[in-house]
Design a protein around this motif. Structure first.
Motif: not given
Length: 243
Positions: A106-131
Motif C-alpha cells: 500500500l505504501w509503495n503504490v500510493h506514496m513511495l513510487v509516486p514521490m520518487q517519480l515526482i522528484r525525478i520529473f520536477t525539473p521537467k515540470l519546471m520547464k512547463s508553462n502549465q505544470g
C-alpha cells in the motif's frame, strides 16, 4: 520543448477511473504517457479511443511494488507537463491481521513510487508553462475508515504530501492538488453486497455513487489553464457525503 504541446503522465490508466481520466485529458488535447501494471486488455481497449482524439500515446508498463521499475520509467519520459497519480489498491481487513507485505505494498503504490517519480520529473515540470501534479486520494484520507486503516493512512499521506509540495513548488508555477472521491461506481464495489450498497447510497445526499467520468472531469479542470491559481487543495467529489 514545445510549450504548445502538453504531455500528461497518468498512473493506473487501466483502472476504471484511470481510463476515464485518460479519455478526458485526451479530449482536452493532452498527449499521454499511460501507465499500467497487469491489465493489458483494458489498455488495448482504451488505446483506439485515445488515438481517435489525435494525441500521442506512450504505454508504460510497471509494477509499483517493484522499486526498480522507477528507473525504467524515468528513461521513457521526455517532456512532462502534468503528473496524475490514479494508481491504487485497497485492502479490506482488520489492521491487526495485516501483514508487513500488505502494508508495504500500500505504501509503495500510493506514496513511495509516486514521490520518487515526482522528484525525478520536477525539473521537467519546471520547464512547463502549465505544470500540474494531481493525486487521486479518497474521502478515507480525510476521515479514516475501520477495516481500511492502512489504506486510509496512505490516502491521508497523499493529502499531506500535496499540501506541503504545493508550498515548495508554488514559486515555480506548478500546482499540486488532491482529489478526494467518495464512493465511485467501479468494480471495486463488487466486493460489497447489494444490501450494503443500498445502505451506502442512503448515507449520501445525492443518493448515488460517483461516476468515473465525474472524477475525470475534475482532473481535466484542475490540469487546465483555468485552474492555474488553485493549489494545495483537496477537491471533494462525494455528493455531499463529507462537508
Amino acid at each position: 520543448m514545445d510549450k504548445e504541446i502538453k504531455y500528461a503522465f497518468v498512473t493506473g490508466a487501466s483502472g476504471e477511473i484511470g481510463q476515464a481520466i485518460c479519455l478526458s485529458l485526451a479530449r482536452a488535447g493532452w498527449n499521454l504517457y499511460i501507465h499500467y501494471h497487469q491489465n493489458k486488455q483494458a489498455i488495448e481497449s482504451l488505446l483506439p479511443q485515445l488515438l481517435a482524439e489525435n494525441v500521442d500515446v506512450i504505454l508504460i508498463q510497471a509494477d509499483f511494488d517493484d522499486l526498480a521499475s522507477v528507473v525504467a520509467m524515468e528513461k521513457q519520459v521526455f517532456q512532462i507537463d502534468a503528473f496524475v497519480h490514479a494508481a491504487g489498491n485497497s485492502h479490506y481487513a482488520l489492521f491487526q491481521d495485516m501483514t508487513d507485505k500488505e502494508i508495504t505494498k500500500l505504501w509503495n503504490v500510493h506514496m513511495l513510487v509516486p514521490m520518487q517519480l515526482i522528484r525525478i520529473f520536477t525539473p521537467k515540470l519546471m520547464k512547463s508553462n502549465q505544470g500540474r501534479i494531481v493525486f487521486i486520494s479518497s474521502i478515507w484520507g480525510e476521515v479514516g475508515a475501520a477495516m481500511e486503516v492502512a489504506y486510509s493512512t496512505v490516502k491521508g499521506a497523499q493529502i499531506a504530501f500535496c499540501r506541503a509540495l504545493s508550498q515548495e513548488l508554488g514559486p515555480s508555477g506548478i500546482t499540486v492538488n488532491a482529489i478526494a472521491p467518495g464512493v465511485v461506481q467501479t468494480k471495486m464495489m463488487d466486493s460489497f453486497s447489494s444490501e450494503e450498497q443500498v445502505v451506502l447510497r442512503e448515507e449520501i445526499p445525492f443518493k448515488r455513487f460517483a461516476k468515473p467520468a465525474e472524477i475525470a472531469d475534475t482532473v481535466e479542470f484542475i490540469t487546465s489553464i483555468k485552474a492555474s491559481y488553485i493549489t494545495g487543495e483537496v477537491l471533494r467529489i462525494n455528493g455531499g457525503w463529507l462537508m
